[in-house]
Write a protein that holds these residues in place. Structure first.
Motif, PDB file in Angstrom:
ATOM      1  N   MET A  89     -10.204   4.253 -22.500  1.00 53.48           N
ATOM      2  CA  MET A  89      -9.771   5.583 -22.960  1.00 53.48           C
ATOM      3  C   MET A  89     -10.026   6.603 -21.856  1.00 53.48           C
ATOM      4  N   ASP A 100     -12.767  12.652 -34.586  1.00 53.15           N
ATOM      5  CA  ASP A 100     -12.023  12.159 -35.755  1.00 53.15           C
ATOM      6  C   ASP A 100     -12.933  11.368 -36.692  1.00 53.15           C
ATOM      7  N   ARG A 109     -13.538  21.258 -32.664  1.00 53.00           N
ATOM      8  CA  ARG A 109     -13.763  20.313 -31.564  1.00 53.00           C
ATOM      9  C   ARG A 109     -13.289  20.893 -30.231  1.00 53.00           C
ATOM     10  N   GLN A 110     -12.166  21.617 -30.326  1.00 53.14           N
ATOM     11  CA  GLN A 110     -11.611  22.221 -29.109  1.00 53.14           C
ATOM     12  C   GLN A 110     -12.627  23.195 -28.499  1.00 53.14           C
ATOM     13  N   ALA A 127      -9.206  14.214 -18.416  1.00 52.25           N
ATOM     14  CA  ALA A 127      -7.977  13.426 -18.577  1.00 52.25           C
ATOM     15  C   ALA A 127      -8.039  12.085 -17.842  1.00 52.25           C
TER      16      ALA A 127
ATOM     17  N   LYS B 284      -4.254  15.713 -14.928  1.00 56.68           N
ATOM     18  CA  LYS B 284      -4.977  16.980 -15.102  1.00 56.68           C
ATOM     19  C   LYS B 284      -5.187  17.234 -16.578  1.00 56.68           C
ATOM     20  N   TYR B 285      -6.376  17.723 -16.905  1.00 56.98           N
ATOM     21  CA  TYR B 285      -6.669  17.999 -18.300  1.00 56.98           C
ATOM     22  C   TYR B 285      -6.117  19.369 -18.673  1.00 56.98           C
ATOM     23  N   GLU B 287      -5.952  21.765 -22.015  1.00 59.62           N
ATOM     24  CA  GLU B 287      -6.454  21.901 -23.387  1.00 59.62           C
ATOM     25  C   GLU B 287      -5.287  22.053 -24.356  1.00 59.62           C
ATOM     26  N   LYS B 288      -5.281  21.267 -25.390  1.00 59.15           N
ATOM     27  CA  LYS B 288      -4.229  21.431 -26.397  1.00 59.15           C
ATOM     28  C   LYS B 288      -4.791  21.028 -27.761  1.00 59.15           C
ATOM     29  N   LYS B 289      -4.160  21.596 -28.748  1.00 61.98           N
ATOM     30  CA  LYS B 289      -4.615  21.325 -30.102  1.00 61.98           C
ATOM     31  C   LYS B 289      -4.173  19.915 -30.484  1.00 61.98           C
ATOM     32  N   VAL B 290      -5.110  19.141 -30.979  1.00 62.91           N
ATOM     33  CA  VAL B 290      -4.750  17.776 -31.365  1.00 62.91           C
ATOM     34  C   VAL B 290      -4.720  17.649 -32.888  1.00 62.91           C
ATOM     35  N   LYS B 291      -3.924  16.677 -33.312  1.00 62.02           N
ATOM     36  CA  LYS B 291      -3.828  16.436 -34.745  1.00 62.02           C
ATOM     37  C   LYS B 291      -5.046  15.619 -35.191  1.00 62.02           C
ATOM     38  N   GLU B 292      -5.673  16.088 -36.239  1.00 60.20           N
ATOM     39  CA  GLU B 292      -6.849  15.348 -36.721  1.00 60.20           C
ATOM     40  C   GLU B 292      -6.418  14.032 -37.362  1.00 60.20           C
ATOM     41  N   LYS B 293      -7.279  13.042 -37.220  1.00 59.33           N
ATOM     42  CA  LYS B 293      -6.988  11.736 -37.828  1.00 59.33           C
ATOM     43  C   LYS B 293      -8.125  11.361 -38.764  1.00 59.33           C
ATOM     44  N   ALA B 295     -10.853   8.568 -40.229  1.00 63.71           N
ATOM     45  CA  ALA B 295     -11.683   7.620 -39.487  1.00 63.71           C
ATOM     46  C   ALA B 295     -10.902   6.335 -39.240  1.00 63.71           C
ATOM     47  N   ALA B 298      -8.315   6.900 -36.570  1.00 62.49           N
ATOM     48  CA  ALA B 298      -8.930   6.957 -35.236  1.00 62.49           C
ATOM     49  C   ALA B 298      -9.257   5.551 -34.741  1.00 62.49           C
ATOM     50  N   LEU B 299      -9.780   4.726 -35.639  1.00 62.95           N
ATOM     51  CA  LEU B 299     -10.130   3.355 -35.247  1.00 62.95           C
ATOM     52  C   LEU B 299      -8.882   2.540 -34.894  1.00 62.95           C
ATOM     53  N   LYS B 302      -7.601   3.575 -31.588  1.00 63.24           N
ATOM     54  CA  LYS B 302      -8.461   2.983 -30.559  1.00 63.24           C
ATOM     55  C   LYS B 302      -8.060   1.530 -30.299  1.00 63.24           C
ATOM     56  N   ALA B 305      -5.003   1.472 -28.256  1.00 62.10           N
ATOM     57  CA  ALA B 305      -5.297   1.869 -26.871  1.00 62.10           C
ATOM     58  C   ALA B 305      -5.893   0.696 -26.103  1.00 62.10           C
ATOM     59  N   VAL B 390     -19.050   4.985 -40.189  1.00 63.77           N
ATOM     60  CA  VAL B 390     -17.931   4.245 -40.784  1.00 63.77           C
ATOM     61  C   VAL B 390     -18.469   2.893 -41.249  1.00 63.77           C
TER      62      VAL B 390
END
Lengths: 235, 532
Positions: A89, A100, A109-110, A127, B284-285, B287-293, B295, B298-299, B302, B305, B390
């Motif tokens: 990751m 999450d 979190r942000q 990143a 490059k990082y 910052e952006k708003k991410v959608k919550e998931k 548990a 998220a697993l 992962k 990924a 979890v």
């Protein structure tokens, strides 16, 4: 905050931890010291809910870790001695993954990622894949991931290993701030000077048995913590 | 020093046979013997037997035409392709990715010595794969053409030359993979695509081989003369097997030279490749708003990924995705003709076509076994799911879901295509769709359960949990066994029962078994996960 009662853990014939009892109150930074193989990591992993134990009980904010492990784990964060994170990751994906799991809102979190990543000067590397991180960067990421869900209790195994002096200072500040807000920290260290300066209380473990614990003044008396530790080790 | 490293390397290669990777304890003698017998059965009886029959088919014709050299050139070619193909990824991960690279490089050990010890691992694997072709080929030749001291000695040299050549080729391909992994961004997918192209080529050759060999035997003299004229080196190479000492000496010297050159080149670039962090671009990082998931979400993300980050994982545990889609497309284009052909072969019985189609889809789905090594792949990062709020069963559900999603979707496509291609009743078409889908659920849960009860948590390269762990073997061979259990009895009792009731019965059996295994997964499996 954390109450350990008669914790006993054996590996085969060997007792790694024997009847260990401790009580950590809100606001306390509790240091845990002992020689290699004394039972520190076993104790910390048991408190984090990673290792099952043979005897005793662990309570986190009054909840039994044995009976309600998920509820207890929701209130704590754990940082191991070696930050083996998910190498596949990127840093930011790992932080979002942890957020999450702990149900941290997107806005919250942000805000926290921004605050802690800036404090540790890790923002520009978020990143990048974790596999490209150095040991110190992984340790910083592990610290941020521990703080991201505002836990009440943080358990850390040798947290300063690999951190540069500035990051170590930042971590100490964060530890104090968390405890000032009613949280608690239980951590192991071999750096006795750090323990002496940072901890409110300290416990010394030898061959799985707690041999001394209490406030820093109670444990060291008029001597330095190093002298007390070495005397106890020699006994 | 080399002896110490070789011992370490050999211990690592054969560790699984002597030590239980789950408990890290020594296996009992009986256990070791059983494992070695199983391994020997697979290599000698299954693979060796296959190539013995191939050798018998080719040897008679070519030796009768006085082209024994062509026989050896052909069999050596097959051995080289099989050996190099089997060990290319092992070369890459074995040479450049072991976790003890840094440790060994920090020690006063010459780089060349580290490489040679690592190469032994690659050599053994390559020799194993090429040996299942070369050894039967040589024994068959000696039996057919007669064994003399001369051709036996030269034959043994031929085996050594082929295995050394496989090693050289594997090193070159492994080096290319290492270079790709350093240079490219989306390397996981590119490596997978390249490997798939290789697999496609391999199977193209495999399916065409029979025709080519038949043609070769029928026109051995013409081809033989042509090759002698245009590719004399190949003729000379084949002559080794026939006992030509001069050819043996020439090729032995050339191979030794090439091997030395390979080791020299590798040792020059090894340090850079082994210690380089891969090129990760300049991500490059922002910052952006991410959608919550949740548990679970998220697993599951992962798990995806992890799967997509590793070519090794995708190629070894996810080929069924492509194969099922390919089967579906094939059925849409050629399905009707193909099924009619099968029906004719079975005396006009269309039920056999339907049954065979079901079995093929189920068999292909067993190529997807990503749930089996999933727990093992947690390795040293196991503390993460274990310390999180979890339940263990949620972690296991996410691992199972990865396989379910990646198999159910292509399976649904293949099953619909099968139903379209089949000329049978609606009810039977429906069951041809339903049964493989239920089997997919069953094999996913089975793989997950085996993965958590027989994990391999201690490993130095991910090849070990992905390719060499007991969990993966059981999931794969067990899957084949379950398909056989379904298909074979029909040959005996199918006529009396009829296809539809038979398919319905098996759908019920696999559904019930899935439910039972799932129950076990979230209870006993979850307990096992917590104890790891």
């Amino acid at each position: 905050m954390l109450r350990i009662e008669g914790l006993t853990k054996t590996y085969g014939e060997k007792k790694a931890v024997d009847e260990l009892s401790l009580h950590i109150r809100p606001g306390e930074i509790y240091g845990f010291i002992g020689h290699n193989g004394a039972g520190k990591t076993t104790t910390l992993k048991s408190v984090a809910g990673i290792l099952s134990f043979d005897k005793g009980e662990i309570f986190i904010n009054g909840s039994s870790l044995k009976k309600s492990p998920v509820e207890c784990k929701r209130q704590i964060a754990y940082i191991p001695d070696n930050p083996d994170l998910y190498d596949f990751m990127s840093g930011i994906k790992y932080l979002n993954f942890v957020a999450d799991i702990f149900g941290v809102s997107s806005e919250e979190r942000q805000k926290r990622i921004r605050e802690y990543a800036d404090a540790f000067e890790l923002t520009k590397d978020l990143a990048q894949p974790i596999s490209a991180y150095s040991h110190g960067m992984k340790q910083k990421l592990a610290v941020i991931s521990a703080w991201i869900h505002s836990p009440k209790l943080i358990i850390m195994d040798e947290p300063f290993v690999g951190l540069d002096p500035k990051a170590a200072f930042t971590l100490k500040e964060m530890m104090r701030a968390l405890c000032d807000n009613g949280g608690a920290i239980f951590f192991s260290t071999h750096v006795l000077e750090v323990a002496e300066k940072l901890c409110d209380k300290v416990a010394i473990i030898k061959q799985g048995t707690l041999i001394k614990s209490g406030t820093m003044e109670q444990v060291r008396g008029d001597e330095s913590l190093e002298e007390v530790f070495l005397e106890l080790e020699a006994e | 020093m080399l002896k110490v490293l070789l011992k370490k390397q050999l211990t690592e290669v054969f560790r699984g046979y002597f030590y239980n990777r789950k408990t890290n304890k020594a296996r009992s003698k009986a256990n070791q013997i059983i494992l070695f017998i199983l391994f020997a059965f697979l290599m000698i009886v299954v693979l060796g037997g296959t190539f013995t029959s191939v050798s018998l088919g080719v040897c008679f014709g070519l030796t009768a035409a006085g082209a024994g050299w062509l026989y050896f050139a052909l069999m050596s070619g097959i051995a080289v392709v099989l050996g190099a193909f089997g060990s290319v990824f092992n070369t890459f991960s074995g040479l450049y990715l072991p976790k003890d690279n840094d440790l060994l490089l920090s020690m006063p050990i010459p780089v060349k010595t580290i490489i040679i010890s690592r190469l032994l691992n690659v050599y053994l694997l390559g020799a194993m794969y090429s040996g299942v072709v070369m050894l039967p080929a040589m024994f068959v030749y000696w039996a057919v053409a007669g064994a003399t001291v001369q051709n036996v000695i030269c034959g043994l040299f031929l085996f050594l030359i082929v295995t050394a050549f496989v090693l050289i080729l594997s090193c070159l391909l492994g080096w290319v993979v290492a270079k790709i992994s350093l240079k490219l961004k989306r390397k996981s997918f590119i490596v997978v695509l390249l490997a798939l192209a290789g697999i496609g080529l391999y199977y193209f050759i495999y399916f065409k081989a029979q025709d080519w060999i038949k043609d070769l035997i029928a026109n051995a003299v013409i081809y033989g003369d042509s090759i002698k004229g245009k590719a004399y080196v190949l003729y000379l190479f084949g002559r080794i097997g026939e006992g030509d000492f001069i050819a043996t000496a020439l090729f032995a010297a050339a191979t030794a030279l090439l091997l030395a050159l390979t080791i020299f080149v590798l040792s020059r670039g090894f340090l850079k490749l082994a210690t380089s962090a891969a090129s990760f671009g300049k991500a490059k990082y922002r910052e952006k708003k991410v959608k919550e998931k949740s548990a679970f979400g998220a697993l599951l993300t992962k798990e995806f990924a992890r799967f997509t980050s590793s070519p090794n994982y995708m190629l070894n545990c996810g080929l069924g995705v492509i194969a099922l889609f390919a089967l579906g497309v094939f059925l849409l284009i050629k399905g009707a003709d193909f099924l009619a052909l099968i029906g004719t072969a079975f005396g006009g019985r269309t039920d056999f076509s339907a049954l065979l189609l079901c079995a093929v889809m189920m068999l292909i789905s067993t190529m997807n076994d990503m749930a089996a090594p999933s727990v093992s792949l947690e390795g040293k990062s196991l503390w993460i799911p274990q310390s999180m709020p979890v339940e263990a069963k949620t972690v296991l559900k996410a691992k199972t879901s990865l396989q379910l999603i990646l198999t159910l979707i292509p399976m649904l496509f293949a099953a619909i295509c099968a139903a379209v291609a089949l000329q049978t009743s609606i009810a039977e078409k429906l069951m041809v769709c339903v049964l493989p889908l239920i089997f997919t659920v069953f094999s996913s849960v089975f793989g997950s359960l085996i993965g958590v009860t027989r994990p391999t948590m201690v490993w130095t390269t991910e090849t070990i949990p992905i390719k060499q762990s007991g969990a993966v073997m059981i999931a794969l061979f067990g899957g084949w066994g379950f398909v056989a259990l379904f298909a074979v009895p029909y040959l005996v009792i199918g006529y009396f029962i009829g296809l539809l009731p038979y398919l319905v019965t098996w759908a019920v059996i696999y559904a019930a078994a899935s439910a039972l295994l799932y129950r076990r997964l979230i209870t006993k499996g979850a307990e096992a996960f917590e104890r790891l």
